[in-house]
Motif scaffolding. Structure first.
Motif, PDB file in Angstrom:
ATOM      1  N   VAL A  22      46.119  42.634  43.584  1.00 19.03           N
ATOM      2  CA  VAL A  22      45.290  43.529  43.371  1.00 19.03           C
ATOM      3  C   VAL A  22      44.226  43.400  42.186  1.00 19.03           C
ATOM      4  N   GLN A  23      44.306  41.806  42.315  1.00 19.47           N
ATOM      5  CA  GLN A  23      42.753  41.631  41.186  1.00 19.47           C
ATOM      6  C   GLN A  23      41.611  41.907  41.290  1.00 19.47           C
ATOM      7  N   GLU A  24      41.417  42.160  42.667  1.00 26.91           N
ATOM      8  CA  GLU A  24      39.546  43.101  43.386  1.00 26.91           C
ATOM      9  C   GLU A  24      39.807  44.465  43.006  1.00 26.91           C
ATOM     10  N   ALA A  25      41.229  45.023  43.212  1.00 31.88           N
ATOM     11  CA  ALA A  25      40.652  46.769  42.409  1.00 31.88           C
ATOM     12  C   ALA A  25      41.438  46.760  41.316  1.00 31.88           C
ATOM     13  N   ARG A  26      41.627  46.049  40.753  1.00 31.26           N
ATOM     14  CA  ARG A  26      41.915  45.736  39.381  1.00 31.26           C
ATOM     15  C   ARG A  26      41.541  47.005  38.513  1.00 31.26           C
TER      16      ARG A  26
END
Length: 317
Positions: A22-26
């Motif tokens: 979930v790096q993009e929504a971290r």
């Protein structure tokens, strides 16, 4: 598991992957978990403060609730701050030493087991209060409460000693990447290059003993409570009592259901991502819900909160 040879070097630190997918929504997840963590701290601190200040709440039920609140604060604080640091890339946020990893696992298991025993003690307290009200004062005296609370903490502390000792005897030769947001037993066993059969068996038996013992007390206590409530003549009082029991059992069921799924098994899990989601429920969601269900829906606690934070109370001081 890989075959262990003397030429390999023991791992001295681990890397916690956390929620790598979930790096993009971290930042969104960071805000969500931070909000839940702060909410959990605020709820439980409020309960401890109010019960300590209001003499009308100096009763066994609220005595156990303050212990539960202390547990929830410690329980979430063992894992959540480290997870939050990993989300925002704090230096060293994803790294944890070998000793630190075992310590985190020990404390987390200790607090989790203590909570299981404490929930059982609270269920027994409610059983006596509802099913044997005339004998409540003698069966649940202050001395009994103190002994029960001390036994819960002691039993919880003893629970992880053998499992952690066996974990410390395993060799970790690399890789050192733990696919989880804290040092849990299952992802650590997946990294060991030793034979983990004994460790898995002990973990299974210890987890089964703790969960079965405490859940049996809870089930028997609430079973008797429900049977007693069925004989209440007033439909309104019966419905009110049933709604309270249902709320308690929902939270207890969520907590125990996830724990049974995670720990009462002998094989290392294959679906790591699903395990993380389950872990979020018992390590973050349930500690946030417990104060709402057990305390903040209670009219006496709400009244005490109103008195504690009213302007008149501050003016008197």
């Amino acid at each position: 598991m890989q075959p262990y040879t003397q030429n390999w070097t023991q791992v001295t630190e681990f890397v916690l992957v956390g929620f790598a997918g979930v790096q993009e929504a971290r930042l969104l997840f960071f805000a969500l978990f931070l909000t839940m963590y702060l909410f959990t701290l605020a709820e439980n601190l409020a309960i401890i403060l109010v019960v300590g200040l209001d003499h009308r709440l100096r009763r066994p039920m609220y005595f156990f609730l303050t212990h539960l609140s202390c547990l929830e604060i410690l329980y979430t604080s063992v894992t959540v701050p480290k997870m939050l640091a990993g989300f925002i890339g704090v230096e060293g946020g994803k790294y944890i030493s070998y000793a630190g990893c075992l310590s985190q696992l020990f404390i987390f298991t200790f607090l989790g087991a203590t909570e299981c025993f404490l929930l059982a003690a609270m269920a027994y307290d409610r059983y006596v209060a509802i099913c044997m009200p005339l004998r409540y004062g003698s069966l649940v005296s202050w001395g009994t409460c103190i002994c029960l609370a001390a036994a819960c903490w002691l039993a919880g502390f003893l629970t992880p000693i053998l499992p952690i000792y066996l974990m410390s005897q395993l060799a970790f030769c690399g890789p050192n990447v733990v696919d989880h947001f804290f040092c849990d037993a299952s992802p650590l066993l997946a990294l060991s290059c030793s034979d983990v059969t004994l460790k898995e068996t002990v973990d299974f038996l210890v987890s089964l003993a703790v969960l079965l013992a405490s859940s049996t007390v809870i089930a028997v206590s609430y079973g008797n409570i429900v049977w007693t409530l069925l004989h209440i003549r007033s439909a309104a009082e019966r419905w009110k009592a049933f709604s309270t029991c249902a709320a308690h059992l929902t939270v207890v069921g969520l907590f125990y259901g996830t724990l049974f799924f995670m720990y009462v098994r002998t094989k290392v899990a294959s679906s790591i991502n699903f395990n993380k989601v389950v872990s979020v429920f018992y390590s973050i969601v349930t500690p946030m819900l417990n104060p709402l269900i057990y305390s903040l829906r209670n009219k006496e606690v709400k009244g005490a909160l109103g008195r504690a934070f009213s302007l008149k109370s501050w003016k008197r001081q």
